[in-house]
Design a protein around this motif. Structure first.
Motif, PDB file in Angstrom:
ATOM      1  N   GLN A  79       0.848  -1.184   0.000  1.00 36.92           N
ATOM      2  CA  GLN A  79       0.000   0.000   0.000  1.00 36.92           C
ATOM      3  C   GLN A  79       0.886   1.237   0.000  1.00 36.92           C
ATOM      4  N   ARG A  80       0.485   2.273  -0.726  1.00 43.95           N
ATOM      5  CA  ARG A  80       1.242   3.518  -0.738  1.00 43.95           C
ATOM      6  C   ARG A  80       0.440   4.599  -0.026  1.00 43.95           C
ATOM      7  N   PRO A  81       0.981   5.212   1.023  1.00 42.77           N
ATOM      8  CA  PRO A  81       0.226   6.225   1.766  1.00 42.77           C
ATOM      9  C   PRO A  81       0.073   7.512   0.977  1.00 42.77           C
ATOM     10  N   GLY A  82      -0.973   8.243   1.283  1.00 40.78           N
ATOM     11  CA  GLY A  82      -1.177   9.564   0.719  1.00 40.78           C
ATOM     12  C   GLY A  82      -0.923  10.624   1.765  1.00 40.78           C
ATOM     13  N   VAL A  83      -1.102  11.869   1.381  1.00 39.10           N
ATOM     14  CA  VAL A  83      -0.935  12.983   2.317  1.00 39.10           C
ATOM     15  C   VAL A  83      -1.891  12.821   3.494  1.00 39.10           C
ATOM     16  N   GLY A  84      -3.109  12.380   3.201  1.00 38.87           N
ATOM     17  CA  GLY A  84      -4.092  12.192   4.256  1.00 38.87           C
ATOM     18  C   GLY A  84      -3.709  11.091   5.220  1.00 38.87           C
ATOM     19  N   THR A  85      -3.017  10.071   4.738  1.00 39.78           N
ATOM     20  CA  THR A  85      -2.574   8.971   5.594  1.00 39.78           C
ATOM     21  C   THR A  85      -1.569   9.461   6.621  1.00 39.78           C
ATOM     22  N   VAL A  86      -0.575  10.197   6.145  1.00 40.40           N
ATOM     23  CA  VAL A  86       0.450  10.729   7.044  1.00 40.40           C
ATOM     24  C   VAL A  86      -0.169  11.744   8.001  1.00 40.40           C
ATOM     25  N   GLY A  87      -1.063  12.593   7.476  1.00 39.36           N
ATOM     26  CA  GLY A  87      -1.733  13.574   8.321  1.00 39.36           C
ATOM     27  C   GLY A  87      -2.546  12.919   9.417  1.00 39.36           C
ATOM     28  N   ASN A  88      -3.184  11.818   9.084  1.00 41.07           N
ATOM     29  CA  ASN A  88      -3.965  11.070  10.066  1.00 41.07           C
ATOM     30  C   ASN A  88      -3.086  10.640  11.241  1.00 41.07           C
ATOM     31  N   VAL A  89      -1.921  10.101  10.937  1.00 43.20           N
ATOM     32  CA  VAL A  89      -1.011   9.641  11.988  1.00 43.20           C
ATOM     33  C   VAL A  89      -0.546  10.809  12.855  1.00 43.20           C
ATOM     34  N   LEU A  90      -0.238  11.942  12.232  1.00 40.21           N
ATOM     35  CA  LEU A  90       0.370  13.059  12.953  1.00 40.21           C
ATOM     36  C   LEU A  90      -0.630  13.912  13.727  1.00 40.21           C
ATOM     37  N   ILE A  91      -1.874  14.001  13.243  1.00 43.23           N
ATOM     38  CA  ILE A  91      -2.798  15.009  13.771  1.00 43.23           C
ATOM     39  C   ILE A  91      -3.786  14.468  14.796  1.00 43.23           C
ATOM     40  N   LEU A  92      -4.318  13.258  14.579  1.00 40.55           N
ATOM     41  CA  LEU A  92      -5.412  12.783  15.428  1.00 40.55           C
ATOM     42  C   LEU A  92      -5.061  12.790  16.910  1.00 40.55           C
ATOM     43  N   GLY A  93      -3.922  12.221  17.268  1.00 43.52           N
ATOM     44  CA  GLY A  93      -3.546  12.141  18.672  1.00 43.52           C
ATOM     45  C   GLY A  93      -3.343  13.510  19.301  1.00 43.52           C
ATOM     46  N   VAL A  94      -2.727  14.418  18.551  1.00 42.38           N
ATOM     47  CA  VAL A  94      -2.505  15.772  19.064  1.00 42.38           C
ATOM     48  C   VAL A  94      -3.835  16.471  19.318  1.00 42.38           C
ATOM     49  N   ALA A  95      -4.758  16.367  18.359  1.00 40.32           N
ATOM     50  CA  ALA A  95      -6.064  17.005  18.513  1.00 40.32           C
ATOM     51  C   ALA A  95      -6.851  16.396  19.666  1.00 40.32           C
ATOM     52  N   MET A  96      -6.732  15.090  19.848  1.00 37.66           N
ATOM     53  CA  MET A  96      -7.440  14.431  20.949  1.00 37.66           C
ATOM     54  C   MET A  96      -6.887  14.876  22.295  1.00 37.66           C
ATOM     55  N   ASP A  97      -5.568  14.867  22.440  1.00 34.25           N
ATOM     56  CA  ASP A  97      -4.968  15.294  23.701  1.00 34.25           C
ATOM     57  C   ASP A  97      -5.287  16.757  24.004  1.00 34.25           C
ATOM     58  N   ALA A  98      -5.298  17.608  22.975  1.00 32.16           N
ATOM     59  CA  ALA A  98      -5.622  19.015  23.183  1.00 32.16           C
ATOM     60  C   ALA A  98      -7.057  19.179  23.665  1.00 32.16           C
ATOM     61  N   THR A  99      -7.967  18.391  23.098  1.00 27.49           N
ATOM     62  CA  THR A  99      -9.369  18.438  23.529  1.00 27.49           C
ATOM     63  C   THR A  99      -9.505  18.001  24.972  1.00 27.49           C
ATOM     64  N   LEU A 100      -8.822  16.945  25.349  1.00 23.68           N
ATOM     65  CA  LEU A 100      -8.885  16.451  26.725  1.00 23.68           C
ATOM     66  C   LEU A 100      -8.282  17.447  27.704  1.00 23.68           C
ATOM     67  N   ALA A 101      -7.269  18.190  27.259  1.00 20.27           N
ATOM     68  CA  ALA A 101      -6.661  19.205  28.130  1.00 20.27           C
ATOM     69  C   ALA A 101      -7.608  20.375  28.363  1.00 20.27           C
ATOM     70  N   LEU A 102      -8.429  20.697  27.367  1.00 19.70           N
ATOM     71  CA  LEU A 102      -9.341  21.839  27.466  1.00 19.70           C
ATOM     72  C   LEU A 102     -10.676  21.476  28.110  1.00 19.70           C
ATOM     73  N   LEU A 103     -11.076  20.218  27.980  1.00 24.39           N
ATOM     74  CA  LEU A 103     -12.382  19.786  28.477  1.00 24.39           C
ATOM     75  C   LEU A 103     -12.190  18.874  29.689  1.00 24.39           C
ATOM     76  N   PRO A 104     -12.592  19.320  30.865  1.00 22.74           N
ATOM     77  CA  PRO A 104     -12.402  18.490  32.067  1.00 22.74           C
ATOM     78  C   PRO A 104     -13.337  17.286  32.069  1.00 22.74           C
ATOM     79  N   ALA A 105     -13.046  16.360  32.941  1.00 21.87           N
ATOM     80  CA  ALA A 105     -13.897  15.179  33.098  1.00 21.87           C
ATOM     81  C   ALA A 105     -15.301  15.597  33.528  1.00 21.87           C
ATOM     82  N   GLN A 106     -16.297  14.917  32.984  1.00 25.57           N
ATOM     83  CA  GLN A 106     -17.696  15.214  33.285  1.00 25.57           C
ATOM     84  C   GLN A 106     -18.292  14.086  34.129  1.00 25.57           C
ATOM     85  N   HIS A 107     -19.107  14.465  35.106  1.00 21.51           N
ATOM     86  CA  HIS A 107     -19.655  13.468  36.022  1.00 21.51           C
ATOM     87  C   HIS A 107     -21.171  13.341  35.947  1.00 21.51           C
ATOM     88  N   GLN A 108     -21.836  14.343  35.403  1.00 19.86           N
ATOM     89  CA  GLN A 108     -23.293  14.306  35.336  1.00 19.86           C
ATOM     90  C   GLN A 108     -23.741  13.625  34.047  1.00 19.86           C
TER      91      GLN A 108
END
Length: 213
Positions: A79-108
């Motif tokens: 398989q040959r990766p595309g720009v979107g493939t590499v972007g997927n690897v690089l961006i998803l985790g960063v965006a997820m961690d940033a969201t978790l840093a901004l949004l505290p745990a919810q209990h209700q």
């Protein structure tokens, strides 16, 4: 040797690359929202969460490492990766961690249920955006299509088998599977199909060529 599929059309700069970036960032955000809902994650994130607990790393870091490892499995599948493939690897985790840093745990529960619903809907939109940009599948989707091409097995069978495998492994590692996992499994297909109708760049406007380096 050709190792990366790259677009040459000017539309890639005008629409497709920004659409890809928006889709990947929103995908990571949606992962963070579902995580904070704490009602059950999608199969791959159940695996990511369980692995993160054992490795004592952030879940976003594990998303990145898993994506990179899955991408290595593309090599024997040719398989040959595309720009979107590499972007997927690089961006998803960063965006997820940033969201978790901004949004505290919810209990209700009154907050967590809408958070889950918004996360799933946003995930469907994000899927439509990044796949519709036609710049390469994510590592996990590419693994599925690569196995389909090499084995001849149906895509549905391969997808079900892969997701059940990572789900069971994630549960075994202590990841959170629950009603949210079921809700995601039932709704993500129709949601992605709906948004793909609106977000897919026409094929005639998006040629892909291999650049030799």
């Amino acid at each position: 040797m050709a190792i990366l599929a790259l677009p040459t059309d000017t539309m890639a700069l005008g629409r497709r690359l920004p659409q890809l970036l928006a889709g990947l960032v929103l995908y990571g955000v949606s992962m963070g929202l579902m995580y904070r809902a704490a009602l059950g994650l999608d199969p791959w994130d159940v695996f990511h969460q369980g692995l993160a607990q054992h490795l004592r790393l952030s879940i976003g870091t594990v998303v990145f490492l898993t994506g990179a490892c899955v991408l290595l499995l593309w090599i024997p599948l040719r398989q040959r990766p595309g720009v979107g493939t590499v972007g997927n690897v690089l961006i998803l985790g960063v965006a997820m961690d940033a969201t978790l840093a901004l949004l505290p745990a919810q209990h209700q529960l009154a907050v967590r249920i809408p958070l889950l619903a918004v996360g799933i809907a946003l995930n469907g939109l994000a899927t439509g955006l990044y796949i519709g940009a036609r710049l390469g599948p994510g590592p996990r989707d590419g693994l599925m299509t690569g196995l389909h091409r090499r084995t001849g097995r149906s895509l549905r069978l391969l997808r079900t088998g892969l997701e059940l495998t990572v789900l069971l492994a994630g549960v075994g590692l202590g990841g959170n599977a629950g009603v949210g996992t079921v809700a995601y499994a039932l709704s993500i297909g129709p949601l992605a199909q709906f948004f793909l109708r609106w977000c897919t760049v026409p094929a005639a406007a998006s040629p892909m060529v291999a650049r030799n380096e």
